[in-house]
Design a protein around this motif. Structure first.
Motif, PDB file in Angstrom:
ATOM      1  N   HIS A 131       0.844  -1.199   0.000  1.00 19.97           N
ATOM      2  CA  HIS A 131       0.000   0.000   0.000  1.00 19.97           C
ATOM      3  C   HIS A 131       0.884   1.256   0.000  1.00 19.97           C
ATOM      4  CE1 HIS A 131      -3.098   2.850   1.221  1.00 19.97           C
ATOM      5  NE2 HIS A 131      -2.262   3.236   2.172  1.00 19.97           N
ATOM      6  N   ALA A 132       1.901   1.244   0.866  1.00 20.41           N
ATOM      7  CA  ALA A 132       2.770   2.422   0.961  1.00 20.41           C
ATOM      8  C   ALA A 132       3.544   2.628  -0.342  1.00 20.41           C
ATOM      9  CB  ALA A 132       3.743   2.254   2.127  1.00 20.41           C
ATOM     10  N   ILE A 133       4.066   1.528  -0.885  1.00 14.89           N
ATOM     11  CA  ILE A 133       4.884   1.624  -2.105  1.00 14.89           C
ATOM     12  C   ILE A 133       4.053   2.185  -3.270  1.00 14.89           C
ATOM     13  CG2 ILE A 133       6.179   0.266  -3.821  1.00 14.89           C
ATOM     14  CD1 ILE A 133       6.781  -1.691  -1.420  1.00 14.89           C
ATOM     15  N   SER A 134       2.782   1.792  -3.291  1.00 14.74           N
ATOM     16  CA  SER A 134       1.933   2.233  -4.413  1.00 14.74           C
ATOM     17  C   SER A 134       1.717   3.751  -4.387  1.00 14.74           C
ATOM     18  CB  SER A 134       0.590   1.510  -4.359  1.00 14.74           C
ATOM     19  OG  SER A 134      -0.136   1.984  -3.241  1.00 14.74           O
ATOM     20  N   LYS A 135       1.973   4.373  -3.233  1.00 12.68           N
ATOM     21  CA  LYS A 135       1.707   5.821  -3.115  1.00 12.68           C
ATOM     22  C   LYS A 135       2.928   6.676  -3.421  1.00 12.68           C
ATOM     23  CE  LYS A 135      -2.397   5.362  -1.111  1.00 12.68           C
ATOM     24  NZ  LYS A 135      -3.626   5.881  -1.646  1.00 12.68           N
ATOM     25  N   VAL A 136       4.077   6.028  -3.610  1.00 11.54           N
ATOM     26  CA  VAL A 136       5.279   6.843  -3.832  1.00 11.54           C
ATOM     27  C   VAL A 136       5.793   6.639  -5.253  1.00 11.54           C
ATOM     28  CG1 VAL A 136       5.953   6.751  -1.416  1.00 11.54           C
ATOM     29  CG2 VAL A 136       6.896   5.083  -2.983  1.00 11.54           C
ATOM     30  N   GLY A 137       6.726   7.513  -5.668  1.00  8.20           N
ATOM     31  CA  GLY A 137       7.327   7.391  -6.994  1.00  8.20           C
ATOM     32  C   GLY A 137       8.248   6.176  -7.042  1.00  8.20           C
ATOM     33  N   ASP A 138       8.932   6.034  -8.170  1.00  4.84           N
ATOM     34  CA  ASP A 138       9.821   4.878  -8.314  1.00  4.84           C
ATOM     35  C   ASP A 138      11.018   4.991  -7.383  1.00  4.84           C
ATOM     36  OD1 ASP A 138       8.203   3.878 -10.232  1.00  4.84           O
ATOM     37  OD2 ASP A 138       9.346   4.774 -11.904  1.00  4.84           O
ATOM     38  N   PHE A 139      11.469   3.825  -6.911  1.00  2.00           N
ATOM     39  CA  PHE A 139      12.683   3.822  -6.100  1.00  2.00           C
ATOM     40  C   PHE A 139      13.892   3.857  -7.036  1.00  2.00           C
ATOM     41  CE2 PHE A 139       9.623   2.379  -3.086  1.00  2.00           C
ATOM     42  CZ  PHE A 139      10.073   2.895  -1.884  1.00  2.00           C
ATOM     43  N   ALA A 140      14.813   4.767  -6.791  1.00  2.36           N
ATOM     44  CA  ALA A 140      16.010   4.852  -7.636  1.00  2.36           C
ATOM     45  C   ALA A 140      17.021   3.808  -7.157  1.00  2.36           C
ATOM     46  CB  ALA A 140      16.599   6.248  -7.530  1.00  2.36           C
ATOM     47  N   VAL A 141      18.198   3.783  -7.809  1.00  2.00           N
ATOM     48  CA  VAL A 141      19.182   2.757  -7.421  1.00  2.00           C
ATOM     49  C   VAL A 141      19.657   2.920  -5.986  1.00  2.00           C
ATOM     50  CG1 VAL A 141      20.188   1.981  -9.600  1.00  2.00           C
ATOM     51  CG2 VAL A 141      20.895   4.160  -8.607  1.00  2.00           C
ATOM     52  N   ASP A 142      19.532   4.146  -5.457  1.00  2.00           N
ATOM     53  CA  ASP A 142      19.931   4.321  -4.053  1.00  2.00           C
ATOM     54  C   ASP A 142      18.797   3.919  -3.100  1.00  2.00           C
ATOM     55  OD1 ASP A 142      18.180   6.384  -4.500  1.00  2.00           O
ATOM     56  OD2 ASP A 142      19.551   7.996  -3.953  1.00  2.00           O
ATOM     57  N   ASN A 143      17.763   3.262  -3.675  1.00  2.00           N
ATOM     58  CA  ASN A 143      16.632   2.776  -2.877  1.00  2.00           C
ATOM     59  C   ASN A 143      15.844   3.885  -2.192  1.00  2.00           C
ATOM     60  OD1 ASN A 143      16.336  -0.003  -3.259  1.00  2.00           O
ATOM     61  ND2 ASN A 143      18.208  -0.368  -2.081  1.00  2.00           N
ATOM     62  N   ARG A 144      15.895   5.054  -2.802  1.00  2.00           N
ATOM     63  CA  ARG A 144      15.116   6.153  -2.241  1.00  2.00           C
ATOM     64  C   ARG A 144      14.027   6.568  -3.227  1.00  2.00           C
ATOM     65  NH1 ARG A 144      19.685  10.316   0.109  1.00  2.00           N
ATOM     66  NH2 ARG A 144      20.473   8.985   1.762  1.00  2.00           N
ATOM     67  N   ALA A 145      12.893   6.952  -2.688  1.00  2.00           N
ATOM     68  CA  ALA A 145      11.817   7.470  -3.513  1.00  2.00           C
ATOM     69  C   ALA A 145      11.217   8.665  -2.793  1.00  2.00           C
ATOM     70  CB  ALA A 145      10.749   6.398  -3.731  1.00  2.00           C
ATOM     71  N   GLY A 146      10.400   9.413  -3.512  1.00  2.00           N
ATOM     72  CA  GLY A 146       9.777  10.572  -2.876  1.00  2.00           C
ATOM     73  C   GLY A 146       8.296  10.581  -3.157  1.00  2.00           C
ATOM     74  N   ILE A 147       7.642  11.587  -2.617  1.00  2.00           N
ATOM     75  CA  ILE A 147       6.224  11.784  -2.915  1.00  2.00           C
ATOM     76  C   ILE A 147       6.178  13.120  -3.650  1.00  2.00           C
ATOM     77  CG2 ILE A 147       3.919  12.073  -1.950  1.00  2.00           C
ATOM     78  CD1 ILE A 147       4.928  10.606   0.549  1.00  2.00           C
ATOM     79  N   SER A 148       5.607  13.093  -4.825  1.00  2.00           N
ATOM     80  CA  SER A 148       5.666  14.249  -5.701  1.00  2.00           C
ATOM     81  C   SER A 148       5.329  15.568  -4.981  1.00  2.00           C
ATOM     82  CB  SER A 148       4.706  14.031  -6.868  1.00  2.00           C
ATOM     83  OG  SER A 148       4.915  15.056  -7.797  1.00  2.00           O
ATOM     84  N   ARG A 149       6.155  16.565  -5.228  1.00  2.00           N
ATOM     85  CA  ARG A 149       6.026  17.924  -4.707  1.00  2.00           C
ATOM     86  C   ARG A 149       5.989  18.003  -3.184  1.00  2.00           C
ATOM     87  NH1 ARG A 149       2.616  21.749  -8.506  1.00  2.00           N
ATOM     88  NH2 ARG A 149       3.949  23.208  -7.433  1.00  2.00           N
ATOM     89  N   THR A 150       6.607  17.015  -2.565  1.00  2.00           N
ATOM     90  CA  THR A 150       6.850  17.101  -1.117  1.00  2.00           C
ATOM     91  C   THR A 150       8.337  16.863  -0.906  1.00  2.00           C
ATOM     92  OG1 THR A 150       6.742  14.763  -0.538  1.00  2.00           O
ATOM     93  CG2 THR A 150       4.637  15.934  -0.688  1.00  2.00           C
ATOM     94  N   LEU A 151       8.762  17.092   0.315  1.00  2.00           N
ATOM     95  CA  LEU A 151      10.188  16.905   0.616  1.00  2.00           C
ATOM     96  C   LEU A 151      10.434  15.588   1.350  1.00  2.00           C
ATOM     97  CD1 LEU A 151      10.832  20.563   1.779  1.00  2.00           C
ATOM     98  CD2 LEU A 151      11.495  19.533  -0.403  1.00  2.00           C
ATOM     99  N   HIS A 152       9.407  14.775   1.465  1.00  2.00           N
ATOM    100  CA  HIS A 152       9.575  13.528   2.213  1.00  2.00           C
ATOM    101  C   HIS A 152      10.471  12.561   1.450  1.00  2.00           C
ATOM    102  CE1 HIS A 152       6.439  15.377   4.374  1.00  2.00           C
ATOM    103  NE2 HIS A 152       5.455  15.032   3.559  1.00  2.00           N
ATOM    104  N   ARG A 153      11.140  11.722   2.206  1.00  2.00           N
ATOM    105  CA  ARG A 153      12.033  10.739   1.574  1.00  2.00           C
ATOM    106  C   ARG A 153      11.650   9.349   2.057  1.00  2.00           C
ATOM    107  NH1 ARG A 153      18.122  11.060   3.469  1.00  2.00           N
ATOM    108  NH2 ARG A 153      17.599   9.385   4.889  1.00  2.00           N
ATOM    109  N   ILE A 154      11.376   8.471   1.125  1.00  2.00           N
ATOM    110  CA  ILE A 154      11.006   7.105   1.496  1.00  2.00           C
ATOM    111  C   ILE A 154      12.174   6.212   1.090  1.00  2.00           C
ATOM    112  CG2 ILE A 154       9.159   5.366   1.361  1.00  2.00           C
ATOM    113  CD1 ILE A 154       8.170   8.274   1.970  1.00  2.00           C
ATOM    114  N   SER A 155      12.786   5.534   2.046  1.00  2.00           N
ATOM    115  CA  SER A 155      13.935   4.677   1.733  1.00  2.00           C
ATOM    116  C   SER A 155      13.530   3.229   1.967  1.00  2.00           C
ATOM    117  CB  SER A 155      15.117   5.015   2.623  1.00  2.00           C
ATOM    118  OG  SER A 155      15.358   6.395   2.575  1.00  2.00           O
TER     119      SER A 155
END
Ligand SMILES: Nc1ncnc2c1ncn2[C@@H]1O[C@H](COP(=O)(O)OP(=O)(O)OP(=O)(O)O)[C@@H](O)[C@H]1O
Length: 655
Positions: A131-155
């Motif tokens: 559920h959480a993954i579906s709400k965030v952008g793609d994870f890059a190679v550094d295993n980090r993703a964000g939520i569009s137009r926010t400053l949050h970081r999902i690792s």
């Protein structure tokens, strides 16, 4: 349904802040101290969790937060299952939420300044993660993703097959004003290198510097945003960076290329970059600095020493080289012949150590700081407060004293802030100021120990019987320590930790084992020496210094007058192991060999005449390698004190 409201109450009592000393975590350590007039009351509401009162967490002057932050935090919370969302929003420190941690099969946690809080008794399931993954952008190679137009970081944490089994959801905030303490420096075009441990607020500060330079000073600012943390996720940057532009980095491996591209294609006056971590990035940063562009960058580390000792990053501060001095110069400076010096100019003019979310140490002349560290002197720096509430420059204290004195000033300011003092105050209050009385349940004269290879728990266990818990405390920051206590076997493998202790003038003690009995004895010995102000070490150091010079002179004369011209061996006087090591070093430089003779306190060197055999630089005639020399250096025959051996002021061990 439970929700909460933040009620303003001018008559409410001041919040109870816990006194903290050095690295102990305060209840609310940030600028939360501004918010003393607010009281958080959990109340029952028949509605969805509401964040409507969230903006009350932040005075309007502090940020772009207000409504926008409510919306952004709301977006982060949509990642969470309903129960967790409710639970986190009911927490009294909700406004200060730092991270939410979701690990498969474990109870979810929320991280607040005061510590971790379990959000639910139900372990995280794959569905929750999905559920959480579906709400965030793609994870890059550094295993980090964000939520569009926010400053949050999902690792993400992945299993060996690549599936995501854990998430760390970091709350990002644009705190306008968080860089005010550095305004004078950035305004004048200084290139700034900020260092600090993970999570201390580096990104938050450079984001605000980028905004400040672009908006307040009209500079062309380009952010090289490696994981979209400064400008937020998505192609339209977050309002927190103001008019600054940002370039995204497709892959962290090409960060250095994007840096150069930024300069070549976009004519920036300022380049802002988060997390310089590799040699290539350091080289790119140095190239940019040479082109006269103002650089603002961050790097992981605690103090500038960490950079000086980091081979990948030392280039940022000019690089380090070993220089051999002439005999005269060495004795004039009172140092050994081989010394460390800065290789070239630093890419940055100023260094900033971020000590906490409320405090900075500014090194206005970074090159002078590096020179001081390499020479084993105290660097000069200023302590400043981070004060997002104020639009003014907030140089709250200026200090060039030795760190020990300054530490007390910092401590006093902390206490005053925690007692509800006015942030932004420029008054420097002396340690005896009555306003600090009663603020502490702890001894101000406690011995502050940096442990290496020994766990805090073992020491606490060891001293249980001694009843001296209040008299000692621990720090993770070597610059704050009064003493380094290490396990002998670990210490001898790490010359850097010794060098760091040396550069801060901290005596080194070691124990052979970390058994409770040994540690108890060691601590007792240490406490005694601390009570004497480590006075004997001072005189030992002086004796040691003059013995060093004598010993080297003795070896030099022996070689120049006997061994080389007459081809005869020379036996030197018995010396302590660390001094023998220096003599051996000098002998090698004359391309001669030596052998160690004698035992116990009679150990000495015999210098052998040149035999024509190939020179094995790292071995003496006995085939003793550097590792054994290191062992020798740590042999307890020099200084023994029960179970703790003083090895204070060791020379740098060979790498
Ligand atoms: N002055 C402050 N007051 C309150 N919260 C802050 C402050 N500065 C930073 N934070 C919060 O602390 C957390 C960590 O901040 P930030 O990401 O800037 O740290 P960092 O040092 O860049 O971390 P890392 O090295 O892990 O990237 C974030 O949730 C941020 O919003």
């Amino acid at each position: 349904m439970l929700s909460f409201a933040l009620l303003h109450s001018s008559s409410s009592p001041k919040p109870q802040f816990h006194f903290h000393y050095k690295n102990q975590i305060p209840k609310l350590p940030f600028q939360s101290l501004h918010f003393s007039p607010f009281t958080v009351l959990p109340i029952k509401l028949q509605s969805k969790p509401s964040f409507l009162s969230l903006s009350s967490c932040f005075p309007s002057s502090t940020s772009l937060i207000g409504d926008e932050f409510e919306v952004e935090l709301g977006r982060l919370l949509t990642l969470l299952p309903e129960e967790m969302r409710r639970s986190v929003s009911e927490h009294p420190e909700f406004c200060y939420l730092i991270e939410v941690v979701m690990d498969l099969g474990r109870k979810p946690l929320a991280r607040f300044p005061s510590g971790d809080f379990i959000l639910s008794d139900h372990p995280i399931t794959l569905d929750d993660l999905q559920h959480a993954i579906s709400k965030v952008g793609d994870f890059a190679v550094d295993n980090r993703a964000g939520i569009s137009r926010t400053l949050h970081r999902i690792s993400a944490i992945r299993n060996r097959k690549g599936a995501i089994i854990g998430l760390t959801c970091r709350v990002g905030r644009a705190l306008s004003g968080s860089a005010n303490a550095l305004r004078d420096l950035v305004k004048d075009g200084a290139s700034l290198l900020l260092i600090g441990p993970p999570g201390v607020g580096k990104t938050t500060i450079i984001r605000d510097i980028a905004r400040m330079l672009a908006n307040d000073y009209g500079k062309r600012v380009m952010i090289v945003d490696t994981s979209n943390e400064i400008g937020g996720d998505g192609d339209i940057p977050h309002a927190g960076i103001g008019n600054a532009r940002r370039m995204q980095v497709p892959h962290s491996d090409v960060q250095h290329e994007v840096l150069i591209e930024a300069v070549e294609n976009h004519m920036p006056q300022v380049i802002v970059i988060d997390e310089i971590g590799t040699n290539l990035e350091a080289m790119a940063a140095s190239t940019i600095a040479q082109r006269g562009i103002q650089l603002v960058a961050t790097a992981h580390g605690v103090t500038i020493d960490n950079l000086v000792m980091n081979p990948a990053l030392e280039m940022l501060v000019g690089g380090v080289q070993s220089v051999t001095l002439g005999d005269e110069e060495a004795s004039r400076r009172g140092v050994q012949k081989s010394v460390l010096e800065r290789k070239g100019p630093s890419a940055f003019s100023c260094g900033v150590e971020i000590i906490s979310k409320a405090e900075l140490r500014v090194h206005p002349d970074l090159e002078a700081t590096v020179d001081a560290i390499l020479a084993g002197r105290y660097p000069r720096y200023e302590t400043r407060k981070i004060n997002p509430g104020s639009q003014d420059e907030t140089r709250e204290s200026s200090s060039t004293q030795a760190p020990f004195d300054e530490r007390n000033e910092v401590l006093v300011e902390d206490i005053i802030q925690m007692n509800g003092g006015v942030p932004g105050s420029t008054e420097l209050i002396s340690e005896t100021d009555p306003s600090i009385e009663g603020g502490s349940g702890e001894s101000e004269n406690a011995l502050c120990i940096f442990l290496y290879g020994i766990s805090e728990a073992s020491v606490i266990q060891g001293i249980k019987q001694l009843n001296i818990d209040d008299a000692i405390e621990f720090t993770d920051n070597i610059s704050e320590a009064d003493v380094l206590l290490a396990l002998q076997s670990k210490l001898k493998k790490n010359s850097r930790i010794q060098a760091a202790a040396k550069s801060h003038g901290i005596p080194i003690y070691m124990t052979k084992t970390s058994s409770s009995t040994q540690l108890a004895k060691a601590i007792e010995a240490l406490m005694d020496d601390f009570a004497d102000g480590f006075e004997f070490l001072e005189s030992e150091a002086k004796t040691n210094e003059s013995e060093k010079i004598d010993a080297l002179e003795e070896a030099r004369i022996g070689m120049e007058r006997v061994v080389i011209p007459k081809g005869e061996p020379v036996e030197l006087l018995p010396r302590p192991s660390n001094i023998i090591l220096l003599q051996k070093d000098l002998i090698r430089k004359y391309k001669l060999k030596s052998e160690r003779i004698g035992t116990g306190t009679d150990v000495r060197l015999r210098i052998l005449p040149f035999s024509g055999a190939p020179d094995e630089d790292s071995q003496d005639s006995e085939g003793v390698d550097d590792e054994s020399e290191v062992d020798e250096l740590f042999s307890p025959n020099a200084e023994s004190n029960g179970s703790a051996f003083r090895v204070d002021r060791l020379p740098l061990l060979p790498e």
